[in-house]
Design an enzyme around this catalytic site. Structure first.
Site, PDB file in Angstrom:
ATOM      1  N   HIS A  65       0.841  -1.189   0.000  1.00  0.00           N
ATOM      2  CA  HIS A  65       0.000   0.000   0.000  1.00  0.00           C
ATOM      3  C   HIS A  65       0.883   1.248   0.000  1.00  0.00           C
ATOM      4  O   HIS A  65       1.973   1.269   0.590  1.00  0.00           O
ATOM      5  CB  HIS A  65      -0.939  -0.002   1.206  1.00  0.00           C
ATOM      6  CG  HIS A  65      -2.191  -0.785   0.969  1.00  0.00           C
ATOM      7  ND1 HIS A  65      -2.974  -1.288   1.981  1.00  0.00           N
ATOM      8  CD2 HIS A  65      -2.815  -1.155  -0.196  1.00  0.00           C
ATOM      9  CE1 HIS A  65      -4.027  -1.927   1.477  1.00  0.00           C
ATOM     10  NE2 HIS A  65      -3.943  -1.859   0.163  1.00  0.00           N
ATOM     11  N   ASP A  67       1.007   4.150   1.424  1.00  0.00           N
ATOM     12  CA  ASP A  67       1.509   4.828   2.615  1.00  0.00           C
ATOM     13  C   ASP A  67       2.647   4.060   3.286  1.00  0.00           C
ATOM     14  O   ASP A  67       3.187   4.523   4.297  1.00  0.00           O
ATOM     15  CB  ASP A  67       0.380   5.090   3.619  1.00  0.00           C
ATOM     16  CG  ASP A  67      -0.345   3.838   4.078  1.00  0.00           C
ATOM     17  OD1 ASP A  67      -0.531   2.921   3.257  1.00  0.00           O
ATOM     18  OD2 ASP A  67      -0.758   3.781   5.259  1.00  0.00           O
ATOM     19  N   HIS A 140      -4.979  -8.528   5.797  1.00  0.00           N
ATOM     20  CA  HIS A 140      -5.106  -7.214   5.172  1.00  0.00           C
ATOM     21  C   HIS A 140      -5.567  -7.429   3.732  1.00  0.00           C
ATOM     22  O   HIS A 140      -5.395  -8.539   3.193  1.00  0.00           O
ATOM     23  CB  HIS A 140      -3.749  -6.498   5.217  1.00  0.00           C
ATOM     24  CG  HIS A 140      -3.839  -5.017   5.082  1.00  0.00           C
ATOM     25  ND1 HIS A 140      -4.630  -4.237   5.895  1.00  0.00           N
ATOM     26  CD2 HIS A 140      -3.230  -4.151   4.221  1.00  0.00           C
ATOM     27  CE1 HIS A 140      -4.504  -2.969   5.554  1.00  0.00           C
ATOM     28  NE2 HIS A 140      -3.670  -2.891   4.522  1.00  0.00           N
ATOM     29  N   HIS A 269       0.298   4.033  13.650  1.00  0.00           N
ATOM     30  CA  HIS A 269      -0.596   3.957  12.493  1.00  0.00           C
ATOM     31  C   HIS A 269      -1.995   4.448  12.872  1.00  0.00           C
ATOM     32  O   HIS A 269      -2.984   3.753  12.738  1.00  0.00           O
ATOM     33  CB  HIS A 269      -0.635   2.516  11.963  1.00  0.00           C
ATOM     34  CG  HIS A 269      -1.120   2.405  10.546  1.00  0.00           C
ATOM     35  ND1 HIS A 269      -2.439   2.190  10.234  1.00  0.00           N
ATOM     36  CD2 HIS A 269      -0.461   2.456   9.356  1.00  0.00           C
ATOM     37  CE1 HIS A 269      -2.570   2.100   8.916  1.00  0.00           C
ATOM     38  NE2 HIS A 269      -1.375   2.274   8.361  1.00  0.00           N
TER      39      HIS A 269
END
Length: 304
Positions: A65, A67, A140, A269
């Site tokens: 991902h 980020d 995830h 996070h």
């Protein structure tokens, strides 16, 4: 070991938080820094620290991902433009090689240093006899891993005074005895180093989670670690939303830390919806279940 947080925001940067990146100084015999994830702006965050990208010798990516990886091409290019020739190894899920190679190719860039890329699966990914790193798959929407970093136990302290009384002069033999070897003195007497060592020093253990909802493998990753770094993207009341997107809440991270008998939980996070006051509330939620919970902030350094 020392762990420094360069970014602690989820998804997008916030005013006081950048997206995910952590620098680990494993303090091995061969010096080098390890980077875990590399969100956009990571090299800018490093400029505000004493860390030099040229000192990085390993980068561990949890998942693809943005980020967590959008800062990687820029960091690699800057490292090359600075003239670093030190080798660098990148570990990450399938696709990390294509991402790096395509980013460099399409931008007309290159790595002017030996760059090795390992696409990982579950299991051990590194072991140099001093420290080992293994991975566990997490929950995830994309392939995602957590990393467990374990030092090997170190020999106990050598009782130098007893050895001197036994007739061993300080010098090269002391180092061999500290390794538990048996040595023969000039007079023929044998000395077993293990008889002169104190209790072994337990190696440190650290678990760094990628993004994840609750998953059975998490316990394997975190069991009895000294420090567990885990996302707490949302508050406890938003568990359904968090889990549907492959994330965890404060209570879920704290419950895992308690079950795993971790020494400390470092929360990170955080959704950008939470300002400093709201993050304090997140901390209180976690501490209600696992008192040794702490709130990560950008540039926080902890000793493991």
């Amino acid at each position: 070991m020392e762990l420094t947080f360069l970014g602690t925001s989820a998804g997008v940067p916030a005013r006081a938080r950048n997206v995910t990146a952590m620098v680990l100084n494993p303090q091995l015999a061969q010096p080098g820094l390890w980077l875990f994830d590399c969100g956009e702006g990571t090299q800018h965050q490093m400029l505000r620290t004493a860390f030099n990208p040229g000192k990085l010798d390993k980068i561990f990516i949890t998942h693809l991902h943005g980020d967590h990886i959008f800062g990687l091409p820029g960091l690699l290019c800057s490292r090359s433009m600075a003239g670093s020739e030190a080798p660098l190894t990148v570990y990450g899920p399938a696709g990390i090689r294509e991402f790096i190679e395509m980013s460099l190719r399409l931008s007309g860039s290159w790595a002017g240093f030996p760059l090795t890329i390992h696409e990982i699966t579950e299991g051990q990914v590194f072991d140099d006899g001093q420290i080992k790193v293994s991975t566990v798959a997490l929950s995830h929407p994309v392939e995602c891993y957590g990393y467990r970093i374990e030092e090997y136990d170190k020999p106990g302290k050598l009782d130098a005074q007893r050895l001197i009384r036994a007739g061993v002069a300080p010098g090269p033999l002391f180092q061999r005895l500290k390794q538990g070897e048996t040595v023969r003195l000039e007079g023929g007497m044998e000395i077993n180093g293990r008889d002169y060592l104190g209790e072994p020093q337990k190696g440190k253990r650290l678990a760094i989670f990628g993004d994840t909802g609750p998953t059975p493998g998490a316990l394997q990753l975190a069991r009895e670690v000294d420090v567990m770094v885990h996302e707490t993207t949302l508050e406890a009341a938003m568990a359904e939303k968090a889990n549907s997107r492959g994330h965890s809440t404060t209570h879920q991270a704290a419950e895992l830390a308690r079950e795993a008998r971790a020494g400390r939980l470092i929360m990170t996070h955080f959704s950008s919806r939470y300002d400093a006051a709201a993050c304090a509330r997140l901390l209180a939620e976690a501490q209600s279940i696992f008192p040794a919970s702490e709130l990560a902030e950008d540039f926080l350094t902890i000793t493991v």
